[in-house]
Scaffold this active site. Structure first.
Site, PDB file in Angstrom:
ATOM      1  N   ARG A 224       0.846  -1.191   0.000  1.00  0.00           N
ATOM      2  CA  ARG A 224       0.000   0.000   0.000  1.00  0.00           C
ATOM      3  C   ARG A 224       0.885   1.246   0.000  1.00  0.00           C
ATOM      4  O   ARG A 224       1.951   1.259   0.626  1.00  0.00           O
ATOM      5  CB  ARG A 224      -0.899   0.023   1.242  1.00  0.00           C
ATOM      6  CG  ARG A 224      -2.036  -0.989   1.209  1.00  0.00           C
ATOM      7  CD  ARG A 224      -3.100  -0.657   0.157  1.00  0.00           C
ATOM      8  NE  ARG A 224      -4.221  -1.579   0.170  1.00  0.00           N
ATOM      9  CZ  ARG A 224      -4.343  -2.652  -0.605  1.00  0.00           C
ATOM     10  NH1 ARG A 224      -3.394  -2.962  -1.482  1.00  0.00           N
ATOM     11  NH2 ARG A 224      -5.424  -3.416  -0.534  1.00  0.00           N
ATOM     12  N   HIS A 272      -1.013   0.102  -9.772  1.00  0.00           N
ATOM     13  CA  HIS A 272      -1.661  -0.857  -8.852  1.00  0.00           C
ATOM     14  C   HIS A 272      -2.155  -2.094  -9.614  1.00  0.00           C
ATOM     15  O   HIS A 272      -3.342  -2.411  -9.628  1.00  0.00           O
ATOM     16  CB  HIS A 272      -2.820  -0.191  -8.097  1.00  0.00           C
ATOM     17  CG  HIS A 272      -3.190  -0.923  -6.838  1.00  0.00           C
ATOM     18  ND1 HIS A 272      -3.585  -0.293  -5.689  1.00  0.00           N
ATOM     19  CD2 HIS A 272      -3.204  -2.249  -6.542  1.00  0.00           C
ATOM     20  CE1 HIS A 272      -3.849  -1.191  -4.752  1.00  0.00           C
ATOM     21  NE2 HIS A 272      -3.629  -2.400  -5.249  1.00  0.00           N
TER      22      HIS A 272
HETATM   23  P1  NAP Z   1      -1.433 -11.952   4.785  1.00  0.00           P
HETATM   24  O1  NAP Z   1      -1.527 -13.366   4.335  1.00  0.00           O
HETATM   25  O2  NAP Z   1      -2.374 -11.479   5.841  1.00  0.00           O
HETATM   26  O3  NAP Z   1       0.072 -11.720   5.285  1.00  0.00           O
HETATM   27  C1  NAP Z   1       0.462 -10.608   6.003  1.00  0.00           C
HETATM   28  C2  NAP Z   1       1.875 -10.820   6.527  1.00  0.00           C
HETATM   29  O4  NAP Z   1       2.320  -9.603   7.151  1.00  0.00           O
HETATM   30  C3  NAP Z   1       1.967 -11.904   7.608  1.00  0.00           C
HETATM   31  O5  NAP Z   1       3.149 -12.646   7.459  1.00  0.00           O
HETATM   32  C4  NAP Z   1       2.018 -11.088   8.916  1.00  0.00           C
HETATM   33  O6  NAP Z   1       2.711 -11.710   9.975  1.00  0.00           O
HETATM   34  C5  NAP Z   1       2.804  -9.891   8.461  1.00  0.00           C
HETATM   35  N1  NAP Z   1       2.576  -8.745   9.357  1.00  0.00           N
HETATM   36  C6  NAP Z   1       1.422  -8.085   9.596  1.00  0.00           C
HETATM   37  N2  NAP Z   1       1.607  -7.111  10.499  1.00  0.00           N
HETATM   38  C7  NAP Z   1       2.915  -7.168  10.845  1.00  0.00           C
HETATM   39  C8  NAP Z   1       3.719  -6.431  11.747  1.00  0.00           C
HETATM   40  N3  NAP Z   1       3.225  -5.436  12.484  1.00  0.00           N
HETATM   41  N4  NAP Z   1       5.020  -6.772  11.857  1.00  0.00           N
HETATM   42  C9  NAP Z   1       5.545  -7.777  11.118  1.00  0.00           C
HETATM   43  N5  NAP Z   1       4.834  -8.527  10.252  1.00  0.00           N
HETATM   44  C10 NAP Z   1       3.526  -8.222  10.124  1.00  0.00           C
HETATM   45  O7  NAP Z   1      -1.600 -10.954   3.561  1.00  0.00           O
HETATM   46  P2  NAP Z   1      -1.378 -11.264   1.997  1.00  0.00           P
HETATM   47  O8  NAP Z   1      -2.551 -11.977   1.440  1.00  0.00           O
HETATM   48  O9  NAP Z   1      -0.035 -11.864   1.833  1.00  0.00           O
HETATM   49  O10 NAP Z   1      -1.414  -9.764   1.414  1.00  0.00           O
HETATM   50  C11 NAP Z   1      -0.475  -8.801   1.855  1.00  0.00           C
HETATM   51  C12 NAP Z   1      -0.835  -7.414   1.334  1.00  0.00           C
HETATM   52  O11 NAP Z   1      -0.550  -7.316  -0.052  1.00  0.00           O
HETATM   53  C13 NAP Z   1      -2.311  -7.030   1.417  1.00  0.00           C
HETATM   54  O12 NAP Z   1      -2.654  -6.609   2.724  1.00  0.00           O
HETATM   55  C14 NAP Z   1      -2.416  -5.915   0.405  1.00  0.00           C
HETATM   56  O13 NAP Z   1      -2.188  -4.659   1.016  1.00  0.00           O
HETATM   57  C15 NAP Z   1      -1.275  -6.206  -0.567  1.00  0.00           C
HETATM   58  N6  NAP Z   1      -1.760  -6.558  -1.922  1.00  0.00           N
HETATM   59  C16 NAP Z   1      -1.423  -5.750  -2.957  1.00  0.00           C
HETATM   60  C17 NAP Z   1      -1.831  -6.080  -4.249  1.00  0.00           C
HETATM   61  C18 NAP Z   1      -1.439  -5.235  -5.419  1.00  0.00           C
HETATM   62  O14 NAP Z   1      -1.943  -5.467  -6.520  1.00  0.00           O
HETATM   63  N7  NAP Z   1      -0.561  -4.294  -5.271  1.00  0.00           N
HETATM   64  C19 NAP Z   1      -2.606  -7.242  -4.452  1.00  0.00           C
HETATM   65  C20 NAP Z   1      -2.925  -8.015  -3.371  1.00  0.00           C
HETATM   66  C21 NAP Z   1      -2.492  -7.671  -2.104  1.00  0.00           C
HETATM   67  P3  NAP Z   1       2.133 -13.052  10.661  1.00  0.00           P
HETATM   68  O15 NAP Z   1       2.339 -14.131   9.612  1.00  0.00           O
HETATM   69  O16 NAP Z   1       2.989 -13.267  11.846  1.00  0.00           O
HETATM   70  O17 NAP Z   1       0.681 -12.779  10.945  1.00  0.00           O
HETATM   71  C1  GLV Z   2      -5.173  -5.364  -3.913  1.00  0.00           C
HETATM   72  O1  GLV Z   2      -4.499  -4.412  -3.697  1.00  0.00           O
HETATM   73  C2  GLV Z   2      -5.611  -6.271  -2.880  1.00  0.00           C
HETATM   74  O2  GLV Z   2      -5.466  -5.959  -1.698  1.00  0.00           O
HETATM   75  O3  GLV Z   2      -6.133  -7.339  -3.252  1.00  0.00           O
END
Ligand code: NAP
Ligand code: GLV
Length: 309
Positions: A224, A272
């Site tokens: 983000r 994005h």
């Molecule tokens: P997820 O499965 O919830 O993984 C989040 C990771 O971040 C986990 O490993 C978590 O640790 C860690 N984390 C959260 N808070 C933390 C903190 N304070 N300190 C250290 N580590 C922390 O999420 P995801 O599905 O991988 O997605 C991640 C992000 O990608 C989304 O939230 C979104 O913003 C972004 N995204 C972007 C796009 C794009 O097109 N640009 C698309 C999709 C997603 P734990 O494992 O210990 O809980």
């Molecule tokens: C895109 O940014 C998502 O969070 O899926």
């Protein structure tokens, strides 16, 4: 299954194919686009809905987000009994892996410099660099971060990962929590951000933290825009501490025309698009989870709203 109602409220999304997909999955349900005053629903399918959507629907049981990140939801007042569910992968992890790998490889192999030289009609060579000198650090080892870590290893980059709780992923040097954050940064030259946006992670990419990366560092922000302090990135690029950045997300989207990121020679931007929501995969995942919720089964991908992800 008894009849129920699904309300669809997704900004910047053509509703018709989603309505058709949900109606196919649940022929007994009433599925409609939310407008102020429509009858209250049991479930919601949302992307960045406005506050009045939730204010009118305190009875919602399940809120299904058509993306992985829920920061646009957690800043709203949500119905107290609704379970918030986000997408888990649904075709995004492989997209994120290919996007991050191409960014890391373009930087490591000097491909941007070669492209500039070719445009200038120059046939030049750069000295090959050692992969071991380009450790990639991934902030966030969740669904997407873990897949990216796995993909980078196919290209034999050393991979570090940082998460809130300790993680043991094959081939990944794991760091966790605030206590290991500085060691993680100092061990990384390329930094990939895949953290959720929460009060704890906002502004986490700043002058102090990015300044701890190994010299010539490269920043890939695919999470983000509000994770990054824009002026701190510019200062570190201009001082030469950082070698470049690949940015897919921004504080304001679309990125305003006057923003310096558009023209900076060391910054590559994309709109994005690193991991797009794929409609049919997402409908299938949401329908399976909505069905499971109807049957009283335990779901994965449930958001801890207090924690912010
Ligand atoms: P997820 O499965 O919830 O993984 C989040 C990771 O971040 C986990 O490993 C978590 O640790 C860690 N984390 C959260 N808070 C933390 C903190 N304070 N300190 C250290 N580590 C922390 O999420 P995801 O599905 O991988 O997605 C991640 C992000 O990608 C989304 O939230 C979104 O913003 C972004 N995204 C972007 C796009 C794009 O097109 N640009 C698309 C999709 C997603 P734990 O494992 O210990 O809980
Ligand atoms: C895109 O940014 C998502 O969070 O899926």
């Amino acid at each position: 299954m008894t009849s129920f109602r699904i309300s669809f409220c997704c900004t910047n999304t053509d509703p018709e194919p989603w309505l058709a997909g949900l109606r196919t999955a649940f022929p007994q349900a009433e599925v409609e686009v939310w407008q102020p005053g429509v009858p209250p629903a049991d479930y919601a399918v949302v992307w960045a809905p406005p506050q009045p959507f939730f204010d009118e629907q305190p009875q919602l049981k399940g809120v299904f987000n058509i993306g992985a990140g829920v920061d646009a939801l957690t800043k709203l007042r949500l119905p107290s009994n609704a379970v918030v569910v986000r997408l888990e992968d649904a075709g995004m992890a492989v997209q994120m892996a290919e996007y991050v790998c191409q960014g890391a490889i373009r930087h490591f192999r000097d491909l941007n410099a070669y492209a500039d030289d070719v445009r200038a009609g120059q046939w030049t060579f750069y000295k090959p660099r050692q992969r071991r000198d380009f450790p990639v650090g991934i902030l966030g080892l969740g669904v997407l971060g873990a897949r990216v870590a796995q993909a980078l290893q196919h290209f034999e980059f050393p991979v570090n990962g940082w998460s809130r709780s300790p993680k043991a992923l094959d081939g990944v040097r794991g760091f966790s929590g605030a206590a290991q954050f500085h060691d993680f940064l100092a061990s990384s030259r390329v930094l990939v951000n895949l953290l959720p946006l929460t009060p704890e992670t906002a502004n986490i990419l700043n002058r102090e933290t990015l300044g701890r990366l190994q010299p010539g560092g490269y920043v890939i922000n695919v999470a983000r825009g509000a994770h990054l302090v824009d002026e701190d990135l510019l200062a570190l690029l201009n001082s030469g501490h950082l070698g470049g950045a690949l940015l897919d997300v921004f504080r304001t989207e679309p990125l305003p025309a006057e923003h310096p990121f558009w023209q900076h020679p060391k910054i590559t931007i994309t709109p994005h698009t690193s991991a797009r929501t794929l409609r049919s995969e997402s409908i299938a995942q949401i329908a399976a989870k909505m069905g499971a919720m109807q049957r009283g089964e335990v779901l994965t991908g449930v958001v801890d709203v207090g924690r912010g992800y």
